[in-house]
Structure formats: C-alpha cells, structure tokens
Write an enzyme that holds these catalytic residues in place. Structure first.
Site, mmCIF file in Angstrom:
data_model
loop_
_atom_site.group_PDB
_atom_site.id
_atom_site.type_symbol
_atom_site.label_atom_id
_atom_site.label_comp_id
_atom_site.label_asym_id
_atom_site.label_seq_id
_atom_site.Cartn_x
_atom_site.Cartn_y
_atom_site.Cartn_z
ATOM 1 N N TRP A 108 0.882 -1.074 0.056
ATOM 2 C CA TRP A 108 -0.025 -0.139 -0.085
ATOM 3 C C TRP A 108 0.795 1.315 -0.050
ATOM 4 C CZ3 TRP A 108 -4.421 -1.152 -1.969
ATOM 5 C CH2 TRP A 108 -4.846 -2.285 -1.858
ATOM 6 N N ASP A 129 -1.427 6.718 6.147
ATOM 7 C CA ASP A 129 -2.532 5.681 5.963
ATOM 8 C C ASP A 129 -2.700 4.925 7.264
ATOM 9 O OD1 ASP A 129 -4.068 3.678 5.223
ATOM 10 O OD2 ASP A 129 -3.024 3.160 3.418
ATOM 11 N N LYS A 170 -11.827 -1.830 7.932
ATOM 12 C CA LYS A 170 -11.472 -2.762 8.751
ATOM 13 C C LYS A 170 -11.664 -2.543 10.279
ATOM 14 C CE LYS A 170 -8.518 -2.360 5.133
ATOM 15 N NZ LYS A 170 -7.553 -3.776 4.549
#
Lengths: 359, 359
Positions: B102, B170, B194
């Site tokens: 990511w 992030d 999540k």
C-alpha cells in the site's frame, strides 16, 4: 411504522420491499454466515452481484457489449472531475449545454482541465425553461455534456438530438424513468440516490471506444479505462451500495420500464394539472414541453400561503416538498418509487387547502 | 444464523450489535418514518450523525479543534490521489517510506503530480520487516508519507518518530486499535472497512494549517479545504456508511481504547506464540518488534499441509484466512471486532491439526 409520504429530491424514497431485502442482508447475506457489510469485495457472492447488475443495466438500456458498466464512488461530482480529466486535454475544448445548476457546476469543474464552451444556456430566465438545442455545435469538441433532467428547476429534455462529438449525459435524476435511446451517448452517469439506490455509489456507462481517448495521464482510481479493466473492483467497492442498486434494478425490471414510464407520466400530469388549474399555486416551468416528469417545481401566491401549505403537508406526513432555495416554494419529486397513490394524496391535500384558503 | 469466524483483512468482521442496529435503521431511522437509506444528507438527523461522529473521532484521538474530521468517498485510493494533488506541486518532492504494497501504490499515485523520493524501503526482502526509519530525511519535503500497518505483509510501526516536514499516515488497518499519539500527523486517513465500518467511506483527519498549502488548483470535490468548509456534505454524503462508522465509534468508545489495545495484544500474542512454537507453521515476519498486531501472516511447511489446514478451517466455519498472493499461506486479521474467543478457537484448531499432521 408509518412511512412518510416522501417527495425528497434525493436521497429519495425507495420501495419498501427493497428496504426489507437490504435490512435482511445487513443481518446475513444469503447463507454466507456474514453480513453484506462484511462481505469481501472479491468473493464469489459479490462478483455475482456485479455481474447481475451489469447485465441488468445493459438489458434495461438496450445496450450491447460495446459498453462497460461501472459502479464508482464519489457521486455525480466525482464524475464532473473524471470526465474532463480523462477526455479534455488542455489543448482541446468541450461543449456544455447549461440547463441548470448541475450543468453549470459540471462545467465549472471542467475549466480546471481545458477550455469550456457554453453552447447554450437558460440561466438568464433562472432556468425556467430548457435552452434551445444549439444549432451550430463546433466540430472537434472533445465532447458535448448535457444534463437530461434538471432536478432543481424541474425541466427535462424530452428530445435529444445526436451530436457529432461524443455526447455525455448526467442522468442522475431521470435514469430508468422512461424508455430512452441510451445508445446515443458515449458516456452517461447517475448518482444513484434518486431512482437507483442509496447515496455512495454512481453508475457510469461508457462506450469502450472512449478508452482510447486519453487527454492526460490519470492515476488508475480516476481513470475510466483502468476501472473498466478491473470491473468496478479496482479498489474495495461499496458492496452494500452496489447491492442496494441491484435490488432497485430487479425492482425496475419486474415492474417494467414501460409501466414505469406510463405511471410517471400519469403522476406528473395529475400534479401539473392541479397546479395549472390552481389560483394559489404556480408552476416554475411554464413551457409545458420542457417540464420534468421527475421534479415538479411550483410556488405559492404569497409567503403566508406558502407557509400554511408547508404546515398542512407536515400534518399529513408529507415530507421533502420544500423547493430548492434558488427557486423557492415547493418541489415534489416523483421518482419511480413514489406511487400514483402518493401523488393523488398530495393533490387531494392541495385541493382541500385551496377550498379553505384565500390567496 | 451461525456467524462465520471471520478473519478477513477487509471488508472485515463487524460486531453483531452494530449489524443489528444498522439493519434496524435500514427499516426505519429513529422515528423519522423513513429508512436511513432515504434520509436527506442535509436533514437535522444526518447533521447530528456528522457532529457526533466528528466529536467522537477527536475524543478518541485526543485531538483539538486544530483538526478537521472528514468523511469522504473513494476509499484509501482516492486519498492516494488527493494527497499529492493538494500538497505536492510539480516543483516539489514528497518523501514516501515504503513498507509494503500500500505504501508502494500510494507513491506510484504520487508520481503523477510531482517528484517522489523513496526514503527507505524493505521491498528487497518482500517486506518481511519494516525498513529502518530514515535518518537523513531531506528538509523541505512537501510531506512524508507512511503506512502505519501493512495489511498484506503483517508489519506495523510501533514507534514512529516525528518529522520536520508534515507527516501523513495511511492508518486504514490499525486506526483505533491502540492508544496512539495522533497529534504527530498533519493528516491521517483510513478506509473504514477494517476497524471502523463498511466499504464506501474513508475517514480523513487534517490539521487545519494544511489548508494553506496549495500545490495547484483542485476542483472542490477533490480539495480538502473545500470539503472541510462543507463539513463532509459538499456532495451527497454516503449517509448509511457514515452512520455505520458512527455505530463503530460508539462501540469503540463504550469498550475503551485501553481495553481494545490490551485485547489486541493478547489476541496477537496467542497466535504468534502458537506459530513460533509450531513445526508446521512459520511466521512471515521474523523480527518480532516489527510484527503487526492486526494482521498475522504465516505459511505452512509445504503445499499439502497448507491445503489440508485450509480445508480444516473451512470445516470449522473459519473464513478469510487465506494469505495475500504476494505472501501466500495464511493471514489472520485480528481487528477490533474479532474476539479473543475467536483467536483461541483458531489456535485450538491449529494445535489439533499439528497433533495429527506430519510435516
């Protein structure tokens, strides 16, 4: 629960059976042992949702495999960005037909990316009619953008000529409300929270030849071609949003576009007739052939009458009937999930009000 | 219904009480006479949802009014676009610390907008550890970007030094999983699917002084300052998505970050201990202090054992335990809604499997 009689412009009324099915899926989706809110976007179950929804969109629009169906996030406004980002280079011009607030906002977004030509506009008369269809659209425009239905002002294009440049349409507030030749568009899109679901998803349908046009390098998330290659799951999709739109598509198919079209015409005629024959209420759009069948905008003879009618609607559980601030008065949105009975009830309340109110 | 024991990396398991509350709201939100799916984004009810959720985020993060809380659409990947679009001009450089897939994708998006410097990377060892924290970060970077938890490879920063340039994080897969000093960030963001909700929404928290930095003209929809001015309803918000995240915030607050942190540590220790003491399973991340408490990645001694254990998990209603293709094997994601009992059950199944399986 007593459901409100809901004329909101969007988020809008949804059919009760769709809500019940969606609520059930929030507890458990099919027999997966998990909620639709937990369902993996790469599961077989979600791929089935994507595939069925794509097929239904193409079927309802009468489109071939020349088109890609995308479910994206970010509503209509992200499309205002993505369209010029992908198709309008800083050496080109795009044409926008300005028929209301959303057309204007779309073109204001486009000026960030290239030259914009306003081909026609009805802004001067506060958008109380459609502009004329432009007669001399320049050749070689990157695209021509229109808004098929103007939610705020209550106008709608009932006859859309073709264009030599690719035609792009914002159909947020009238998609699937009538039979329509969708094949004239190179791209059309709709934020789904009117006729097609709950906020958080936009439907985008693109003819594949558009992917060859590349105005600039665009990162994958904002790139139609990259999104199409990944079939709407380039990133974690809004699983629940797409599922809710699938429930709406099934509902539309079961009812039939022809039946929906006929009912929508009946609903609009009933309400416009009541307004046209009223001494208290006046239509925003006088030109009958420009009137929207989706959003009926009208004003009252004076502020006191307006206030009194708003109060009466409240007493009758009628909600979402306040006009947008740029028009004032009232707006009744008659999307697919609003029934003829709902509109009959509204008209009855209007007539009772007229019988007892002096202008 | 028998709920699956769900270790998915995201969309992830949600607490049953949150699902029940969300399902109720889909039928009717409070006593509004309408569904949360129909609720106007400018209604008092939704403003209450926005306000309560903003206040809870600030409270849980210990942040002052120097920060703005935004609920945006488009997940983490739209943030990969918006961050450089807003803050990285084509004359500047941004620093990215590359600790996994990511991080790498975020920096690949940024190169569309300006110069990107990879400050450190652990790509060479397939991200089986964190890179060293860079010792000589250049002054005058537009910002430094990190990924606090690496979902795919199972590493997590447990100690994050400050930076002289604005630090952007992030936190998609570890937000609200532990007590944390959020004030070191100029901006942090999380796709909510999540620890914080269902796909379709991203939480973005920005320190207000960042709005003064303008790398280029950005249309309102993609502009943090414009979004903040409109308090997350610049466009039609994902009403249901934000509401679901509010339900999660309430659940987190009721449980308490300290309790959550303690349980997350217990859960992870239990599973890592089982893997470390196993002759069949091996951790992807050997460096213990780099291990993620959220995503535990491990492989099996050979493909047959791997296949057999996957089958056994299926028999025990354990789902979402397949590792990402770039690591293989297994990944158990231990987000907040996964209980200690769930992990104890998984470990018991592993031990029974070990007792009867030859490597």
């Amino acid at each position: 629960m007593q459901r409100k009689i809901n004329f909101n412009a969007g988020p809008a009324r949804l059919p009760l059976e769709v809500l019940e099915e969606a609520a059930k899926a929030v507890l458990e989706y099919k027999d997966t042992g998990m909620s639709i809110l937990e369902l993996p976007h790469r599961s077989k179950e979600f791929l089935d949702i994507i595939n069925e929804s794509e097929a239904l969109v193409k079927e309802l629009c009468g489109l071939s495999d020349d088109y890609e169906v995308l479910w994206l996030q970010g509503g209509g406004r992200l499309q205002f960005c993505m369209i010029p980002m992908n198709f309008l280079s800083d050496r080109d011009a795009a044409g926008y037909i300005d028929s209301g607030h959303w057309s204007e906002e779309a073109l204001e977004y486009a000026v960030h990316y290239g030259d914009v030509q306003i081909l026609e506009s009805s802004k001067e008369t506060n958008y109380d009619r459609l502009p004329d269809w432009p007669t001399d659209i320049p050749e070689q425009l990157a695209y021509v953008h229109i808004t098929t239905n103007n939610t705020i002002f209550g106008t709608q294009w009932h006859n859309i000529p073709g264009t030599s440049s690719p035609l792009i349409a914002d159909m947020s507030s009238d998609i699937f409300s009538r039979s329509h030749d969708y094949s004239k568009y190179s791209l059309f899109y709709a934020a789904v929270q009117k006729n097609l679901g709950t906020p958080g998803t936009a439907l985008v349908v693109v003819r594949k030849d558009m992917f060859k046009r590349r105005a600039r390098l665009v990162p994958p998330m904002l790139n139609y071609g990259a999104q199409a290659e990944q079939h709407s799951i380039l990133n974690t999709a809004n699983v629940f949003g797409v599922y809710t739109s699938l429930l709406m598509l099934r509902w539309i198919k079961a009812k039939g576009i022809n039946v929906i079209e006929r009912e929508n015409a009946q609903k609009a005629k009933l309400l416009y007739d009541a307004i046209d024959s009223s001494k208290l209420f006046f239509p925003h759009v006088k030109v009958k052939e420009h009137r929207s069948l989706m959003n009926v905008c009208f004003t009252a003879i004076n502020p006191e009458v307006e206030k009194a009618f708003h109060a009466l609607c409240g007493q009758h559980s009628i909600t979402g009937i306040k006009g947008h601030r740029s028009v004032g008065g009232f707006r009744a949105s008659l999307y697919n999930a609003v029934s003829l009975t709902d509109v009959e009830f509204l008209v009855r309340v209007m007539k009772e009000f007229e019988a007892t109110t002096k202008g």
